[in-house]
Write an enzyme that holds these catalytic residues in place. Structure first.
Site, PDB file in Angstrom:
ATOM      1  N   LYS A  68     -10.067 -10.301 -13.515  1.00 52.16           N
ATOM      2  CA  LYS A  68     -10.361 -10.443 -14.948  1.00 52.16           C
ATOM      3  C   LYS A  68      -9.896  -9.189 -15.650  1.00 52.16           C
ATOM      4  O   LYS A  68     -10.258  -8.077 -15.242  1.00 52.16           O
ATOM      5  CB  LYS A  68     -11.885 -10.592 -15.147  1.00 52.16           C
ATOM      6  CG  LYS A  68     -12.266 -10.803 -16.599  1.00 52.16           C
ATOM      7  CD  LYS A  68     -12.159 -12.254 -16.968  1.00 52.16           C
ATOM      8  CE  LYS A  68     -12.194 -12.521 -18.459  1.00 52.16           C
ATOM      9  NZ  LYS A  68     -10.959 -12.199 -19.187  1.00 52.16           N
ATOM     10  N   LYS A  92     -16.150  -2.195 -13.670  1.00 54.13           N
ATOM     11  CA  LYS A  92     -16.899  -2.667 -14.844  1.00 54.13           C
ATOM     12  C   LYS A  92     -17.551  -4.026 -14.545  1.00 54.13           C
ATOM     13  O   LYS A  92     -18.720  -4.246 -14.830  1.00 54.13           O
ATOM     14  CB  LYS A  92     -15.935  -2.792 -16.024  1.00 54.13           C
ATOM     15  CG  LYS A  92     -16.597  -2.910 -17.365  1.00 54.13           C
ATOM     16  CD  LYS A  92     -15.572  -3.139 -18.464  1.00 54.13           C
ATOM     17  CE  LYS A  92     -14.598  -1.989 -18.586  1.00 54.13           C
ATOM     18  NZ  LYS A  92     -13.643  -2.189 -19.700  1.00 54.13           N
ATOM     19  N   LYS A 104      -5.546  -6.383 -14.750  1.00 53.52           N
ATOM     20  CA  LYS A 104      -5.052  -5.955 -16.065  1.00 53.52           C
ATOM     21  C   LYS A 104      -3.574  -6.290 -16.149  1.00 53.52           C
ATOM     22  O   LYS A 104      -2.894  -6.418 -15.128  1.00 53.52           O
ATOM     23  CB  LYS A 104      -5.224  -4.439 -16.245  1.00 53.52           C
ATOM     24  CG  LYS A 104      -5.302  -4.005 -17.694  1.00 53.52           C
ATOM     25  CD  LYS A 104      -6.679  -4.209 -18.274  1.00 53.52           C
ATOM     26  CE  LYS A 104      -6.750  -3.802 -19.724  1.00 53.52           C
ATOM     27  NZ  LYS A 104      -8.118  -3.790 -20.215  1.00 53.52           N
ATOM     28  N   THR A 188     -17.235  -6.276 -27.816  1.00 46.12           N
ATOM     29  CA  THR A 188     -17.119  -4.924 -27.244  1.00 46.12           C
ATOM     30  C   THR A 188     -17.981  -3.957 -28.052  1.00 46.12           C
ATOM     31  O   THR A 188     -18.756  -3.170 -27.494  1.00 46.12           O
ATOM     32  CB  THR A 188     -15.650  -4.473 -27.238  1.00 46.12           C
ATOM     33  OG1 THR A 188     -14.912  -5.422 -26.476  1.00 46.12           O
ATOM     34  CG2 THR A 188     -15.483  -3.097 -26.632  1.00 46.12           C
ATOM     35  N   SER A 356     -16.444 -12.430 -22.476  1.00 45.10           N
ATOM     36  CA  SER A 356     -15.336 -13.172 -21.853  1.00 45.10           C
ATOM     37  C   SER A 356     -15.879 -14.035 -20.723  1.00 45.10           C
ATOM     38  O   SER A 356     -15.443 -15.175 -20.538  1.00 45.10           O
ATOM     39  CB  SER A 356     -14.296 -12.206 -21.271  1.00 45.10           C
ATOM     40  OG  SER A 356     -13.402 -11.806 -22.279  1.00 45.10           O
TER      41      SER A 356
HETATM   42  P1  NAD Z   1      -6.754  -1.923 -31.270  1.00 45.10           P
HETATM   43  O1  NAD Z   1      -5.309  -2.015 -31.022  1.00 45.10           O
HETATM   44  O2  NAD Z   1      -7.419  -2.972 -32.091  1.00 45.10           O
HETATM   45  O3  NAD Z   1      -7.093  -0.521 -31.967  1.00 45.10           O
HETATM   46  C1  NAD Z   1      -6.647   0.711 -31.505  1.00 45.10           C
HETATM   47  C2  NAD Z   1      -6.891   1.716 -32.636  1.00 45.10           C
HETATM   48  O4  NAD Z   1      -6.628   3.026 -32.173  1.00 45.10           O
HETATM   49  C3  NAD Z   1      -6.002   1.506 -33.862  1.00 45.10           C
HETATM   50  O5  NAD Z   1      -6.775   1.718 -35.024  1.00 45.10           O
HETATM   51  C4  NAD Z   1      -4.972   2.627 -33.743  1.00 45.10           C
HETATM   52  O6  NAD Z   1      -4.461   3.026 -34.995  1.00 45.10           O
HETATM   53  C5  NAD Z   1      -5.832   3.699 -33.133  1.00 45.10           C
HETATM   54  N1  NAD Z   1      -5.098   4.754 -32.455  1.00 45.10           N
HETATM   55  C6  NAD Z   1      -4.025   4.683 -31.656  1.00 45.10           C
HETATM   56  N2  NAD Z   1      -3.673   5.920 -31.232  1.00 45.10           N
HETATM   57  C7  NAD Z   1      -4.569   6.775 -31.790  1.00 45.10           C
HETATM   58  C8  NAD Z   1      -4.773   8.164 -31.723  1.00 45.10           C
HETATM   59  N3  NAD Z   1      -3.958   8.952 -31.030  1.00 45.10           N
HETATM   60  N4  NAD Z   1      -5.814   8.687 -32.402  1.00 45.10           N
HETATM   61  C9  NAD Z   1      -6.642   7.897 -33.119  1.00 45.10           C
HETATM   62  N5  NAD Z   1      -6.504   6.590 -33.210  1.00 45.10           N
HETATM   63  C10 NAD Z   1      -5.480   6.036 -32.550  1.00 45.10           C
HETATM   64  O7  NAD Z   1      -7.427  -1.763 -29.836  1.00 45.10           O
HETATM   65  P2  NAD Z   1      -8.915  -2.101 -29.395  1.00 45.10           P
HETATM   66  O8  NAD Z   1      -8.959  -3.477 -28.878  1.00 45.10           O
HETATM   67  O9  NAD Z   1      -9.856  -1.649 -30.458  1.00 45.10           O
HETATM   68  O10 NAD Z   1      -9.043  -1.139 -28.125  1.00 45.10           O
HETATM   69  C11 NAD Z   1      -9.322   0.252 -28.259  1.00 45.10           C
HETATM   70  C12 NAD Z   1      -9.778   0.793 -26.917  1.00 45.10           C
HETATM   71  O11 NAD Z   1     -10.931   0.050 -26.513  1.00 45.10           O
HETATM   72  C13 NAD Z   1      -8.762   0.647 -25.782  1.00 45.10           C
HETATM   73  O12 NAD Z   1      -8.906   1.734 -24.896  1.00 45.10           O
HETATM   74  C14 NAD Z   1      -9.193  -0.630 -25.089  1.00 45.10           C
HETATM   75  O13 NAD Z   1      -8.754  -0.683 -23.740  1.00 45.10           O
HETATM   76  C15 NAD Z   1     -10.691  -0.492 -25.215  1.00 45.10           C
HETATM   77  N6  NAD Z   1     -11.378  -1.761 -25.073  1.00 45.10           N
HETATM   78  C16 NAD Z   1     -11.205  -2.767 -25.976  1.00 45.10           C
HETATM   79  C17 NAD Z   1     -11.866  -3.979 -25.772  1.00 45.10           C
HETATM   80  C18 NAD Z   1     -11.757  -5.105 -26.770  1.00 45.10           C
HETATM   81  O14 NAD Z   1     -12.395  -6.135 -26.539  1.00 45.10           O
HETATM   82  N7  NAD Z   1     -11.031  -4.953 -27.851  1.00 45.10           N
HETATM   83  C19 NAD Z   1     -12.688  -4.161 -24.658  1.00 45.10           C
HETATM   84  C20 NAD Z   1     -12.864  -3.110 -23.767  1.00 45.10           C
HETATM   85  C21 NAD Z   1     -12.188  -1.913 -23.987  1.00 45.10           C
END
Ligand code: NAD
Length: 428
Positions: A68, A92, A104, A188, A356
């Site tokens: 997953k 996780k 992944k 999340t 999920s």
């Molecule tokens: P997303 O693409 O929606 O958002 C990422 C954000 O980070 C954007 O606003 C982008 O502008 C910003 N960003 C990129 N580089 C940056 C930097 N150097 N400094 C500051 N901001 C920066 O992604 P997301 O889904 O919100 O995921 C963000 C993190 O959370 C990732 O590490 C992802 O693996 C983790 N995550 C997300 C989910 C989910 O369900 N969305 C679940 C578990 C973990």
């Protein structure tokens, strides 16, 4: 930092091994990803030319259930990154006691440089290339950085076309109209909110007296900023890839979200709109956000934001890792020495994979839950996991990260040993 992201992630495993009692065979198995697939995806571009993209799907371990994990679209996606993300997913899912292994995927691409039609062809091409290794009982996809419900819908549709039947359970995070779950988009952040609240309660922290800085303003970051602000926490700083803003009295998160949706960077929000005069604020860099003197820091962007190079300057009292792997292993040691409590990614951001799982269950049953039912089940799961980690953390006097790995390792070790580790052949 270790030579590769996977090696760096594995250091966390080594740290936890001293506190568990699982077989050497199980430990050895967990050091290597089970399958790593690398594919070339030919895409017909809008101008008629052909472009080949590199894609990956890694199933790290599937002892506790099908793989997953999300699919990431980013220029920095590499096999090493995908392997380390699949490693985290394994732990996780075990920590949350979900019947899944860890996986992944990703494509090395700047999705912002593609048209919508090119993005759809790329997403369908990715499924074409990996279709043999995924499935609702094998390996299930989900959104991650720069992928969303729309892309998950295309992927599920393409898999169903290949197999000539509707297979909603191969992908989670789909649009509701294609069998998605209520509450998945915010899961999340909602999960992270329960973790933050539970731990703050244990530490006697009052939301109104707690300042927060959030790095990353995407799916996860914007929603957690919003939920914390709604509950009285003072969110004083947020940032995106272009930079950030800080206001000591707290930011107006709904307005920032609104303007950001209109494609403006965070810095423009306050200066180009009328709020500029209402809220006194400062434009800050991402690096400055990480160094702010706040109670809680929430990295919610990408990995390796806090490393040995900047960890000494971090002033927050508590860090909740909403992003995957935002702190390198050598930075962990520095933060620990500074008595900064780090609540690890495998706990903090597990709300996404938890819902999920709910979506996959609903797809298999063909019976769908209300948003209230989803959120109630999510709350119970997140609070139970947080309580378990807290109990190990306080009784063993180890970091919260190591405590989370101990809990996950115990479950993984049991499952690996239960499957048989071929002890018979070595005469044990
Ligand atoms: P997303 O693409 O929606 O958002 C990422 C954000 O980070 C954007 O606003 C982008 O502008 C910003 N960003 C990129 N580089 C940056 C930097 N150097 N400094 C500051 N901001 C920066 O992604 P997301 O889904 O919100 O995921 C963000 C993190 O959370 C990732 O590490 C992802 O693996 C983790 N995550 C997300 C989910 C989910 O369900 N969305 C679940 C578990 C973990």
């Amino acid at each position: 930092m270790a030579a590769t992201l996977l090696a760096d992630a594995s250091i966390r495993l080594e740290n936890a091994l001293q506190h568990v009692n699982i077989s050497d065979d199980a430990i050895e198995r967990l050091k290597y990803p089970k399958t790593s697939l690398m594919v070339s995806i030919p895409v017909r571009m809008d101008n008629g030319s052909l472009k080949i993209f590199r894609g990956y799907r890694v199933r790290y371990d599937d002892t506790r259930g099908p793989g997953k994990g999300g699919v990431r679209y980013h220029p920095n996606v590499s096999l090493d990154e995908v392997q380390s993300l699949a490693f985290w997913m394994t732990f996780k899912c075990a920590l949350l006691d979900l019947p899944f292994g860890g996986a992944k995927g990703g494509i090395t691409v700047d999705p912002k440089a593609l048209s919508k039609a090119e993005l759809e062809r790329l997403s369908r091409g990715y499924i074409e290339a990996i279709a043999d290794s995924i499935g609702p009982d094998t390996d299930i996809l989900a959104p991650d950085v720069y992928t969303n419900a729309m892309i998950m819908g295309w992927m599920m549709d393409h898999y169903s076309i290949i197999y000539r039947k509707i297979v909603p359970g191969v992908v989670t995070g789909k649009p509701l109209s294609m069998g998605g779950s209520q509450g998945r988009e915010t899961a999340t952040a909602t999960g992270a909110f329960h973790v933050i609240n539970t731990i703050c309660e244990k530490l006697g922290r009052i939301p109104e007296k707690t300042t927060v800085a959030v790095q990353g303003f995407g799916n996860a970051g914007a929603e957690i900023a919003q939920q914390l602000a709604n509950s009285g926490y003072r969110v004083v700083a947020v940032s995106d890839s272009r930079g950030g803003i800080y206001a000591e009295q707290g930011l107006d998160i709904p307005s920032i979200r609104h303007y950001k949706q209109e494609n403006r960077g965070i810095q423009a929000v306050y200066c180009e709109k009328t709020l500029c005069n209402i809220v006194e604020h400062k434009v800050i860099s991402n690096e400055e956000l990480l160094m702010l003197d706040v109670d809680i820091l929430v990295p919610a962007a990408l990995e390796n934001q806090i490393t040995a190079d900047n960890a000494e300057q971090v002033k927050a009292k508590l860090i909740f890792e909403v992003a995957n792997g935002p702190i390198s292993s050598d930075a962990d040691q520095i933060l620990e020495r500074k008595n900064i409590v780090v609540v690890p990614d495998i706990l903090t951001n597990a709300g996404g994979v938890t819902v999920s799982h709910f979506e996959w269950v609903q797809n298999r049953n063909g019976f769908y839950w209300t948003v209230a039912e989803v959120n109630q089940k999510l709350k119970e799961k997140m609070i139970t996991a947080t309580e378990n980690v807290w109990q190990i953390y306080s009784s063993k006097n180890i970091s919260m990260r190591t405590a989370a790995y101990v809990q996950a390792l115990n479950r993984l070790g049991d499952a690996l040993d239960a499957k048989g580790t071929r002890n018979y052949f070595v005469g044990k």
